[in-house]
Design a protein around this motif. Structure first.
Motif, PDB file in Angstrom:
ATOM      1  N   ALA A   1       0.818  -1.212   0.000  1.00  0.00           N
ATOM      2  CA  ALA A   1       0.000   0.000   0.000  1.00  0.00           C
ATOM      3  C   ALA A   1       0.855   1.266   0.000  1.00  0.00           C
ATOM      4  N   GLY A   2       2.196   1.089   0.096  1.00  0.00           N
ATOM      5  CA  GLY A   2       3.073   2.249   0.015  1.00  0.00           C
ATOM      6  C   GLY A   2       3.797   2.613   1.295  1.00  0.00           C
ATOM      7  N   PHE A   3       3.618   1.823   2.357  1.00  0.00           N
ATOM      8  CA  PHE A   3       4.278   2.117   3.634  1.00  0.00           C
ATOM      9  C   PHE A   3       5.611   1.387   3.731  1.00  0.00           C
ATOM     10  N   ASN A   4       6.588   2.049   4.341  1.00  0.00           N
ATOM     11  CA  ASN A   4       7.914   1.458   4.505  1.00  0.00           C
ATOM     12  C   ASN A   4       8.166   0.949   5.921  1.00  0.00           C
ATOM     13  N   ASP A   5       7.413   1.468   6.885  1.00  0.00           N
ATOM     14  CA  ASP A   5       7.662   1.141   8.289  1.00  0.00           C
ATOM     15  C   ASP A   5       6.385   0.573   8.906  1.00  0.00           C
ATOM     16  N   ILE A   6       6.433  -0.663   9.389  1.00  0.00           N
ATOM     17  CA  ILE A   6       5.238  -1.327   9.905  1.00  0.00           C
ATOM     18  C   ILE A   6       4.753  -0.683  11.189  1.00  0.00           C
ATOM     19  N   ALA A   7       5.668  -0.193  12.044  1.00  0.00           N
ATOM     20  CA  ALA A   7       5.256   0.437  13.298  1.00  0.00           C
ATOM     21  C   ALA A   7       4.468   1.719  13.017  1.00  0.00           C
ATOM     22  N   THR A   8       4.956   2.506  12.061  1.00  0.00           N
ATOM     23  CA  THR A   8       4.256   3.738  11.672  1.00  0.00           C
ATOM     24  C   THR A   8       2.902   3.402  11.074  1.00  0.00           C
ATOM     25  N   PHE A   9       2.867   2.377  10.238  1.00  0.00           N
ATOM     26  CA  PHE A   9       1.610   1.959   9.620  1.00  0.00           C
ATOM     27  C   PHE A   9       0.590   1.556  10.681  1.00  0.00           C
ATOM     28  N   ASN A  10       1.006   0.728  11.656  1.00  0.00           N
ATOM     29  CA  ASN A  10       0.086   0.278  12.695  1.00  0.00           C
ATOM     30  C   ASN A  10      -0.462   1.456  13.501  1.00  0.00           C
TER      31      ASN A  10
ATOM     32  N   ARG B   1      -8.991   0.898  15.272  1.00  0.00           N
ATOM     33  CA  ARG B   1      -8.698  -0.511  15.491  1.00  0.00           C
ATOM     34  C   ARG B   1      -7.369  -0.847  14.846  1.00  0.00           C
ATOM     35  N   THR B   2      -6.775  -1.947  15.258  1.00  0.00           N
ATOM     36  CA  THR B   2      -5.519  -2.366  14.673  1.00  0.00           C
ATOM     37  C   THR B   2      -5.772  -3.117  13.368  1.00  0.00           C
ATOM     38  N   PRO B   3      -4.769  -3.210  12.505  1.00  0.00           N
ATOM     39  CA  PRO B   3      -4.929  -4.004  11.285  1.00  0.00           C
ATOM     40  C   PRO B   3      -5.314  -5.448  11.564  1.00  0.00           C
ATOM     41  N   SER B   4      -4.748  -6.022  12.615  1.00  0.00           N
ATOM     42  CA  SER B   4      -5.050  -7.412  12.931  1.00  0.00           C
ATOM     43  C   SER B   4      -6.492  -7.600  13.364  1.00  0.00           C
ATOM     44  N   SER B   5      -7.029  -6.650  14.148  1.00  0.00           N
ATOM     45  CA  SER B   5      -8.407  -6.782  14.601  1.00  0.00           C
ATOM     46  C   SER B   5      -9.385  -6.633  13.440  1.00  0.00           C
ATOM     47  N   LEU B   6      -9.047  -5.817  12.458  1.00  0.00           N
ATOM     48  CA  LEU B   6      -9.905  -5.690  11.275  1.00  0.00           C
ATOM     49  C   LEU B   6      -9.944  -7.001  10.522  1.00  0.00           C
ATOM     50  N   ARG B   7      -8.782  -7.613  10.376  1.00  0.00           N
ATOM     51  CA  ARG B   7      -8.713  -8.882   9.642  1.00  0.00           C
ATOM     52  C   ARG B   7      -9.488  -9.977  10.373  1.00  0.00           C
TER      53      ARG B   7
END
Length: 219
Positions: free
Chosen positions: A189-198, A207-213
């Motif tokens: 999706a264009g993000f380089n840093d997972i911590a920033t994305f979360n 909500r977190t990405p994991s909870s959406l999934r």
């Protein structure tokens, strides 16, 4: 009139003049309703009959995902305008090559702004796509470009980040991506840093990405 049959998981686009009947399989249906006044900005929709779109459309999928997160939320005026622009941009993109925005302006700046929104929607997943690249593609200096977005209550960087978050949100909600890691979806999706994305994802969607999934409610 004959009912329109909607297949499971299928998004469609149409204009309803008076009434319409929909037949769909058991389950849930999501309707995104836009006022007729909004359609004046999209040439291709002015004369479009009610009916199914030609086929699967990523722009419509993102639009539905975007709109589904808005009900029940109270948004600041600037953010509300930003969301409206995003929905209209996706709508115009889904309308096809003939769906150029018809926003009247004496100097053409509003038209350029809408064209830039469409460009961002189509290219925001690119890691090399940023403020300077947008300015170069549309032959406008960075300062003028920044002012253009600020007049709509948002910065270009904020809009670009939101567009990427919407792409990630749509991908995470898609069962076809169940085997993909959250980090891979964020990167695509264009993000380089997972911590920033979360952090940004939770701030934007509650909500977190994991909870959406996993289909759980807001954290």
């Amino acid at each position: 009139m004959q009912p329109v049959v909607v297949e499971a998981g299928r998004a469609f686009l149409g204009v309803v003049a008076r009434a319409a009947e929909l037949d769909y399989v058991a389950g849930e249906v999501t309707l995104v309703l836009l006022p007729r006044s909004a359609l004046k900005h999209v040439d291709a929709l002015k004369a479009m009959p009610f009916g199914l779109s030609a086929g699967p459309d990523p722009a419509l999928d993102i639009l539905v995902s975007h709109a589904a997160g808005l009900p029940g939320r109270t948004l600041p005026p600037a953010l509300a305008l930003f969301c409206e622009s995003g929905l209209l941009g996706l709508l115009a993109f889904a309308a096809g090559p003939g769906g150029s925005l018809d926003v009247r302006s004496r100097d053409g700046r509003d038209t350029l702004y809408q064209q830039i929104l469409l460009d961002i929607a189509a290219n925001c997943s690119r890691h090399d796509f940023g403020v300077s690249q947008v300015a170069q593609r549309h032959k406008i200096n960075v300062r003028t470009l920044q002012k253009m977005f600020q007049q709509h209550g948002v910065t270009l960087k904020e809009h670009l980040t939101w567009s990427r978050l919407q792409l990630a949100h749509s991908a995470l909600a898609d069962p076809a991506n169940a085997a993909k890691k959250v980090s891979d979806i964020a990167f695509e999706a264009g993000f380089n840093d997972i911590a920033t994305f979360n952090r940004l994802f939770r701030k934007s969607f509650g909500r977190t990405p994991s909870s959406l999934r996993q289909g759980s409610g807001p954290d």
